[in-house]
Design a protein around this motif. Structure first.
Motif, PDB file in Angstrom:
ATOM      1  N   THR A 276       1.285   0.747  -4.702  1.00  8.27           N
ATOM      2  CA  THR A 276       0.716  -0.499  -5.223  1.00  8.27           C
ATOM      3  C   THR A 276       1.245  -0.869  -6.607  1.00  8.27           C
ATOM      4  O   THR A 276       1.179  -2.032  -6.995  1.00  8.27           O
ATOM      5  CB  THR A 276      -0.817  -0.407  -5.284  1.00  8.27           C
TER       6      THR A 276
ATOM      7  N   ARG B 151     -13.202   7.255   0.183  1.00  3.13           N
ATOM      8  CA  ARG B 151     -13.114   7.376  -1.271  1.00  3.13           C
ATOM      9  C   ARG B 151     -14.444   7.752  -1.914  1.00  3.13           C
ATOM     10  O   ARG B 151     -14.496   8.602  -2.807  1.00  3.13           O
ATOM     11  CB  ARG B 151     -12.614   6.057  -1.865  1.00  3.13           C
TER      12      ARG B 151
ATOM     13  N   ASN C 294     -10.630   2.965  -0.068  1.00  2.00           N
ATOM     14  CA  ASN C 294     -11.984   2.580  -0.473  1.00  2.00           C
ATOM     15  C   ASN C 294     -12.508   1.513   0.482  1.00  2.00           C
ATOM     16  O   ASN C 294     -12.697   0.353   0.124  1.00  2.00           O
ATOM     17  CB  ASN C 294     -11.972   2.068  -1.913  1.00  2.00           C
TER      18      ASN C 294
ATOM     19  N   LYS D 233      -7.867  -5.554  -2.115  1.00  2.89           N
ATOM     20  CA  LYS D 233      -8.146  -4.376  -2.926  1.00  2.89           C
ATOM     21  C   LYS D 233      -6.882  -3.535  -3.088  1.00  2.89           C
ATOM     22  O   LYS D 233      -6.031  -3.503  -2.200  1.00  2.89           O
ATOM     23  CB  LYS D 233      -9.238  -3.521  -2.274  1.00  2.89           C
TER      24      LYS D 233
ATOM     25  N   TYR E 163       0.805  -1.219   0.000  1.00  9.57           N
ATOM     26  CA  TYR E 163       0.000   0.000   0.000  1.00  9.57           C
ATOM     27  C   TYR E 163       0.840   1.272   0.000  1.00  9.57           C
ATOM     28  O   TYR E 163       0.317   2.361  -0.216  1.00  9.57           O
ATOM     29  CB  TYR E 163      -0.968  -0.006   1.179  1.00  9.57           C
TER      30      TYR E 163
ATOM     31  N   ASP F 280      -6.929  -0.176  -3.490  1.00 10.21           N
ATOM     32  CA  ASP F 280      -7.145   1.157  -2.924  1.00 10.21           C
ATOM     33  C   ASP F 280      -7.543   1.022  -1.457  1.00 10.21           C
ATOM     34  O   ASP F 280      -8.680   0.692  -1.137  1.00 10.21           O
ATOM     35  CB  ASP F 280      -8.236   1.881  -3.708  1.00 10.21           C
TER      36      ASP F 280
END
Length: 400
Positions: free
Chosen positions: A249, A334, A315, A310, A246, A312
């Motif tokens: 990414t 997000r 999110n 994920k 993170y 993001d």
């Protein structure tokens, strides 16, 4: 007349016996009372929340503080009022005064209990210095002495700060939530072991237990990784991969986590570990529903390997403080979409009281290691929300 004389004699006899017993148990020789021990056997413990006032409001809080905005813990002023600053003693005509913060600080050396006159007064065996007086039969208990000791040791501040919030909040979370069948490293890594994701295991490396839900009677068999060395290696490697991925990414795509935090008998995502401060921070910064999902989130176009993570981390439909505080509604950073109010981790998992939830919230918003994006937003949606936490009762957003 004879009956009265007998009554007087009897009363005098028992009075003498009582005084004699007191003298035998606690005899003053010079200034020191022999047989009396008012010392404190505890020590410094930063996880004990020790504040001056018994009631402190969280910053930030709602315009009219809600139930989870107020920390109510026994404070130093209350203790001193009960034992020393009573109306017929140092709260009344007898000097010196021990009523206000300023008055009490005249006898405190911040950070050094042993050099503080206040601490000397409540722990000395000196008959003439002891407070409360030795013959008052009103001795401070160990818990109250511990609060005063740790308050002085932590700086004797009038208002608590991050240094007071964080250790106490972390202890509440780890003690209340990181139980064997809940937010536990051993259970999370045990699930991976059961699925065959950790190579080279022997039967001595794991154990298991059966949990029966007292409400639904549902049975869950948990596997735990009990080899501490291996557990630390596996869990540390997982956390490192999450943080690296993170951080960037695209550049760190190879670090995309592939182990999911799930039970050994189900593919559904369950609770992530909260065994220490670093675990808690990871849960805040990279919410579990982002880094370990119940469905495939990404398939590598070259290797065709499937990932449940994920890309993001902002999110997220969930948040650590949402699960702790049922008075708040969390909005996705997000998308701005509101989630239902929860608080399940406080009431179901940890059994936290409103004051304890308030303490955890005070730490959360004061800790600089938690970025403002996870405190105030702004959300990255269009149009942007004025914040990410809204009070359910008033509709007010928490703002910077």
């Amino acid at each position: 007349m004879k009956k009265i004389s007998i009554l007087k004699a009897t009363t005098l006899f028992f009075g003498v016996m009582l005084v004699s017993a007191s003298i035998m148990q606690c005899k003053k020789e010079g200034d020191v009372v022999q047989g009396l021990n008012r010392s404190y056997t505890g020590g410094a413990d930063s996880t004990v929340f020790a504040a001056f006032y018994s009631e402190n409001t969280v910053n930030p809080s709602d315009l009219t503080p809600d139930v989870n905005d107020i920390m109510k813990f026994r404070g130093v002023q209350t203790i001193i009022h009960e034992y020393c600053a009573t109306s017929n003693c140092h709260g009344g005509a007898i000097a010196p005064k021990f009523d206000t913060y300023a008055q009490i600080m005249n006898f405190v050396s911040a950070g050094n209990p042993e050099a503080s006159k206040l601490w000397e007064f409540i722990t000395t065996n000196n008959f003439d210095k002891a407070m409360p007086p030795v013959n008052s039969n009103h001795e401070l208990n160990t818990t109250d002495k511990g609060i005063i000791y740790n308050w002085i040791k932590n700086g004797a501040k009038e208002k608590p700060t991050l240094a007071d919030f964080r250790p106490a909040a972390v202890r509440l979370i780890t003690d209340g939530c990181a139980s064997a069948n809940c937010h536990s490293q051993a259970t999370a890594t045990g699930g991976w072991a059961r699925k065959g994701l950790i190579a080279g295991l022997t039967s001595a490396d794991t154990s298991q237990f059966t949990y029966i839900n007292p409400i639904t009677s549902a049975v869950t068999v948990y596997c735990q990784l009990t080899n501490k060395t291996l557990l630390n290696q596996v869990w540390t490697a997982y956390k490192d991969s999450v943080k690296k991925f993170y951080a960037d990414t695209l550049a760190n795509a190879s670090f995309r986590p592939w182990k999911t935090v799930s039970t050994p008998v189900s593919a559904s995502s369950t609770r992530g570990p909260l065994n220490n401060y670093d675990d808690i921070l990871m849960d805040v910064l990279y919410p579990k529903n982002v880094r370990t999902n119940s469905s495939v989130q990404y398939t590598d176009p070259v290797t065709l390997k499937q990932y449940y993570v994920k890309g993001d981390y902002l999110n997220s439909s969930d948040n650590f403080i949402r699960r702790m505080d049922s008075t708040l509604i969390y909005h996705n950073v997000r998308t701005g979409v509101a989630a239902s109010k929860s608080g399940n981790m406080a009431y179901d998992d940890g059994g936290a009281k409103p004051s304890e939830v308030a303490l955890i919230k005070a730490w959360y918003f004061a800790d600089p290691n938690i970025p403002d994006i996870w405190k105030y937003g702004p959300t990255l949606s269009t149009p942007a929300q004025p914040g990410i936490f809204k009070y359910n009762k008033s509709g007010n957003f928490i703002k910077r």
